[in-house]
Design a protein around this motif. Structure first.
Motif, PDB file in Angstrom:
ATOM      1  N   TYR A 101      -5.884   2.195  -1.637  1.00 51.49           N
ATOM      2  CA  TYR A 101      -4.683   1.549  -1.102  1.00 51.49           C
ATOM      3  C   TYR A 101      -3.424   2.161  -1.705  1.00 51.49           C
ATOM      4  N   LEU A 102      -2.418   2.323  -0.866  1.00 55.08           N
ATOM      5  CA  LEU A 102      -1.064   2.636  -1.309  1.00 55.08           C
ATOM      6  C   LEU A 102      -0.285   1.327  -1.239  1.00 55.08           C
ATOM      7  N   GLN A 103       0.286   0.892  -2.366  1.00 56.87           N
ATOM      8  CA  GLN A 103       0.856  -0.444  -2.396  1.00 56.87           C
ATOM      9  C   GLN A 103       2.179  -0.508  -3.158  1.00 56.87           C
ATOM     10  N   ILE A 104       2.929  -1.561  -2.849  1.00 56.32           N
ATOM     11  CA  ILE A 104       4.229  -1.811  -3.467  1.00 56.32           C
ATOM     12  C   ILE A 104       4.218  -3.204  -4.074  1.00 56.32           C
ATOM     13  N   PRO A 105       4.315  -3.326  -5.397  1.00 62.21           N
ATOM     14  CA  PRO A 105       4.450  -4.644  -6.010  1.00 62.21           C
ATOM     15  C   PRO A 105       5.861  -5.192  -5.796  1.00 62.21           C
ATOM     16  N   LEU A 106       5.972  -6.484  -5.625  1.00 61.57           N
ATOM     17  CA  LEU A 106       7.253  -7.183  -5.504  1.00 61.57           C
ATOM     18  C   LEU A 106       7.184  -8.383  -6.445  1.00 61.57           C
ATOM     19  N   TYR A 122       5.702  -9.643 -22.165  1.00 67.75           N
ATOM     20  CA  TYR A 122       6.220  -9.904 -20.826  1.00 67.75           C
ATOM     21  C   TYR A 122       5.165 -10.622 -19.991  1.00 67.75           C
ATOM     22  N   PHE A 123       5.653 -11.366 -19.012  1.00 62.65           N
ATOM     23  CA  PHE A 123       4.804 -12.068 -18.053  1.00 62.65           C
ATOM     24  C   PHE A 123       5.270 -11.669 -16.657  1.00 62.65           C
ATOM     25  N   GLN A 124       4.310 -11.391 -15.789  1.00 62.47           N
ATOM     26  CA  GLN A 124       4.624 -10.839 -14.470  1.00 62.47           C
ATOM     27  C   GLN A 124       4.012 -11.712 -13.386  1.00 62.47           C
ATOM     28  N   LEU A 125       4.796 -12.014 -12.350  1.00 63.59           N
ATOM     29  CA  LEU A 125       4.319 -12.874 -11.270  1.00 63.59           C
ATOM     30  C   LEU A 125       5.016 -12.482  -9.971  1.00 63.59           C
ATOM     31  N   GLY A 126       4.240 -12.433  -8.900  1.00 62.56           N
ATOM     32  CA  GLY A 126       4.831 -12.108  -7.610  1.00 62.56           C
ATOM     33  C   GLY A 126       3.768 -11.731  -6.602  1.00 62.56           C
ATOM     34  N   GLY A 127       4.126 -10.791  -5.731  1.00 63.50           N
ATOM     35  CA  GLY A 127       3.215 -10.375  -4.675  1.00 63.50           C
ATOM     36  C   GLY A 127       3.075  -8.868  -4.621  1.00 63.50           C
ATOM     37  N   VAL A 128       2.192  -8.426  -3.754  1.00 65.60           N
ATOM     38  CA  VAL A 128       1.988  -6.993  -3.544  1.00 65.60           C
ATOM     39  C   VAL A 128       1.626  -6.781  -2.084  1.00 65.60           C
ATOM     40  N   VAL A 129       2.228  -5.761  -1.477  1.00 64.96           N
ATOM     41  CA  VAL A 129       1.892  -5.389  -0.100  1.00 64.96           C
ATOM     42  C   VAL A 129       1.328  -3.976  -0.123  1.00 64.96           C
ATOM     43  N   GLY A 130       0.311  -3.740   0.687  1.00 67.12           N
ATOM     44  CA  GLY A 130      -0.336  -2.434   0.639  1.00 67.12           C
ATOM     45  C   GLY A 130      -0.927  -2.026   1.971  1.00 67.12           C
ATOM     46  N   ALA A 131      -1.345  -0.767   2.032  1.00 70.02           N
ATOM     47  CA  ALA A 131      -1.971  -0.209   3.228  1.00 70.02           C
ATOM     48  C   ALA A 131      -3.200   0.589   2.814  1.00 70.02           C
ATOM     49  N   ASN A 132      -4.283   0.365   3.516  1.00 73.48           N
ATOM     50  CA  ASN A 132      -5.518   1.107   3.284  1.00 73.48           C
ATOM     51  C   ASN A 132      -5.354   2.523   3.823  1.00 73.48           C
ATOM     52  N   LEU A 159     -12.176  -1.540   7.704  1.00 80.68           N
ATOM     53  CA  LEU A 159     -11.239  -2.526   7.169  1.00 80.68           C
ATOM     54  C   LEU A 159      -9.907  -2.434   7.895  1.00 80.68           C
ATOM     55  N   LEU A 160      -9.221  -3.562   7.982  1.00 76.70           N
ATOM     56  CA  LEU A 160      -7.864  -3.550   8.499  1.00 76.70           C
ATOM     57  C   LEU A 160      -6.965  -2.735   7.573  1.00 76.70           C
ATOM     58  N   VAL A 161      -5.945  -2.089   8.128  1.00 76.93           N
ATOM     59  CA  VAL A 161      -5.049  -1.254   7.311  1.00 76.93           C
ATOM     60  C   VAL A 161      -4.156  -2.084   6.395  1.00 76.93           C
ATOM     61  N   PRO A 162      -3.433  -3.108   6.892  1.00 75.79           N
ATOM     62  CA  PRO A 162      -2.522  -3.839   5.995  1.00 75.79           C
ATOM     63  C   PRO A 162      -3.254  -4.836   5.110  1.00 75.79           C
ATOM     64  N   ASP A 163      -2.686  -5.061   3.942  1.00 76.51           N
ATOM     65  CA  ASP A 163      -3.198  -6.085   3.037  1.00 76.51           C
ATOM     66  C   ASP A 163      -2.035  -6.570   2.186  1.00 76.51           C
TER      67      ASP A 163
END
Length: 223
Positions: A101-106, A122-132, A159-163
């Motif tokens: 996957y190529l992905q971008i954390p947010l 540090y503490f990290q929390l959020g989302g990640v979007v990616g593509a297979n 597999l589906l491309v987006p995740d």
């Protein structure tokens, strides 16, 4: 009046930009990944995890001394082995799925004050979007399904491309120079959508769900 409001707005933007700080770095992330599998009618379930290796660019945009918006661009190895009862053969089957996957954390990173000299947690929390961007089934680019008249399917259709998913993590950061920092941490990614693009569409099996999960170690350097 409008000129005054515009001047105040520009002043606020300038002050924010002046106080913000951007830190850019690189990281490597060895990981343990697995697929959360479900399909009650055919007993779909997780069978084995897989080791992976990822990494990439880290960008931390600080809005204050102890908090930052953290993003970047990274590669991540995901997948795992699943098992199920195949109605086509009447036997139990296992399938190893390896995906890149190529992905971008947010995410947001929250830092403590120094707990030791030049050292913060540090503490990290959020989302990640990616593509297979690449899939192999049982180590191959094509998959021959014994339960579907031995038809051959391309693995990248499996597999589906987006995740996308949620990310939570923690770690420590140590300043080794005026603008150089090293960091080490752990994070967990939990995929949210069903990424199955084969068992439901091609095989017509009901209620099959495949979702990504990953535990990873982050080791990196910021400049």
């Amino acid at each position: 009046m409008k000129k005054t409001l515009l001047a105040l707005l520009l002043l606020g933007v300038t002050a924010t930009a002046a106080s913000a700080q951007v830190e850019i770095g690189l990281k490597v992330s060895p990981s343990i990944a697995y697929l959360r599998a479900d399909g009650s009618s055919n007993n779909f379930q997780k069978d084995k995890s897989k080791l992976g290796l990822g990494g990439g660019l880290v960008v931390d945009y600080f809005f204050g001394e102890n908090y930052a918006f953290s993003s970047g661009l990274e590669l991540a190895g995901k997948g795992g082995t699943i098992s199920y009862n195949d109605p086509g053969t009447g036997t139990a089957q296992t399938t190893k799925i390896t995906a890149q996957y190529l992905q971008i954390p947010l995410t947001m990173k929250l830092f403590t004050n120094d707990i030791a000299t030049d050292t913060k947690l540090y503490f990290q929390l959020g989302g990640v979007v990616g593509a297979n961007i690449g899939t192999r089934i049982n180590g191959e680019k094509e998959y021959t399904d014994p339960g579907n008249n031995n038809e051959v399917f391309k693995a990248n259709k499996f597999l589906l491309v987006p995740d996308f998913g949620v990310m939570i993590g923690f770690g420590s950061e140590y300043q080794v120079g005026q603008s150089t920092k090293v960091f080490a941490g752990l994070h967990y990614q939990r995929g949210l959508p069903n990424i199955d693009n084969y068992y439901g569409d091609e095989r017509g099996l009901k209620n099959v769900v495949l979702k990504n999960s990953e535990f990873a170690l982050d080791l990196g350097l910021k400049f």
